[in-house]
Design an enzyme around this catalytic site. Structure first.
Site: not given
Ligand code: ASP
Length: 339
Positions: A13, A58-59, A90-91, A273-275
């Protein structure tokens, strides 16, 4: 001497452009935007070079091949820069940060992953602050680790999790304190940062090959037949996301048998753990003990992201199964705390 930072722009992003189909990567766009920010070229900013990847991703499209490309890129420029910033979506940033921690061995310089929730091209964004702080940290602080900077936290990469799809505070390090907090000052937690390897240590890259691994989340009503299916060859390793301190349904004999058949064939099943936070202890409950009796091993406080990256890494080393099991439970890069 002016510090130098290498910026690897892999996509995400932070450098995206608005299109009719939503935000999308656009070649040249980030460099254009950065050129308009005069702050980036005056003190205390380091000198920097940006390398734009082709294609920008896009990650969600990242694979271990892309991790290798990033690791190789850093290794090729290792002697020319004081630190490295990896701009990333971020993904899957927590997965890449975990993988790079294992791939880059003997690191003596900071590698800081960052990105943003709103692109740099928007008037209101988190991209500018994340980028500027990541660049300053990479230039000025000799942190010998792969880190992730986001929001106001500097975190160990292999401890991170994406925790919020919308907030600027999108990442956390649930089982390990932040390596630094950023407010009016940049305050580093040197006690938590790993020691600098000796001067004679050189950087080695451990490539990851596409090992046959997976993750599987338990839920009430899970069918043993499905579990048996997941565990079929060619699977070599599984991260089992279990309940609480690592528990599973011990009344379901068929489920336990499916696990046992797999571990006896040499499949390594790591219990996480799922926690959101906390650690696995298979001795606490009969429902955990039953998994251990079926050959499942504890992943202690590993995140699922780090457990998957570590399985990729260890299976790429051609090690005997018993060694993989034992190293999964050994702290290699600060990713795990044993009680
Ligand atoms: N879909 C984007 C990615 O992971 C989301 C982001 O960058 O915040 O490339």
């Amino acid at each position: 001497m002016t510090k130098r930072v290498y910026i690897a722009n892999t996509g995400g992003t932070i450098g995206m452009k608005k299109t009719a189909n939503g935000y999308a990567p656009a070649p040249g766009h980030l460099a254009e935007r950065m050129a308009q920010i005069s702050t980036l070229t005056s003190p205390p900013m380091p000198k920097y070079d940006v390398h734009e990847y082709d294609p920008l991703l896009d990650s969600a499209n990242m694979t271990p091949k892309d991790w290798l490309k990033i690791a190789q890129d850093i290794a090729d420029r290792y002697d020319d820069y004081d630190g490295f910033v990896v701009l990333h979506g971020t993904d899957t940033m927590a997965y890449t940060a975990s993988a790079l921690s294992f791939m880059l061995e003997g690191l003596r310089k900071p590698v800081i992953l960052t990105g943003s929730q709103i692109p740099l091209c928007e008037a209101r964004n988190d991209a500018r602050e994340n980028l500027i702080t990541a660049m300053i940290v990479a230039a000025e602080y000799p942190i010998p680790e792969v880190c992730l900077y986001f929001g106001d936290k500097l975190m160990r990469g292999c401890r991170t999790v994406k925790v919020n799809a919308n907030s600027f505070d999108a990442f956390d390090s649930p089982n390990f304190p932040p390596l630094g907090k950023v407010g009016i000052n940049i305050e580093l937690n040197w006690g938590a940062i790993r020691p600098l390897p000796s001067l004679s240590t050189s950087l080695t890259i451990n490539p990851l090959n596409g090992s046959r691994i997976s993750a599987f989340r338990l839920f009430p009503g899970i069918s043993a037949e499905i579990v048996r299916h997941v565990l079929r060859p060619p699977l070599k390793g599984l991260v089992l996301e279990a309940y609480g301190v690592g528990n599973g349904p011990d009344h379901d004999q068929d489920f336990l048998a499916a696990l046992k058949e797999a571990t006896q064939r040499g499949v390594i099943i790591v219990d996480c753990t799922q926690c959101f936070s906390g650690r696995v202890d298979l001795n606490d409950y009969a429902t955990g003990n039953a998994l251990a009796a079926a050959g499942v091993i504890s992943g202690y406080d590993l995140t699922v992201e780090a457990a998957l990256a570590k399985l990729f890494y260890l299976f790429s080393q051609d090690l005997p199964s018993e060694t993989v099991k034992s190293l999964m439970q050994t702290d290699l890069r600060g990713e795990l705390t044993r009680p």
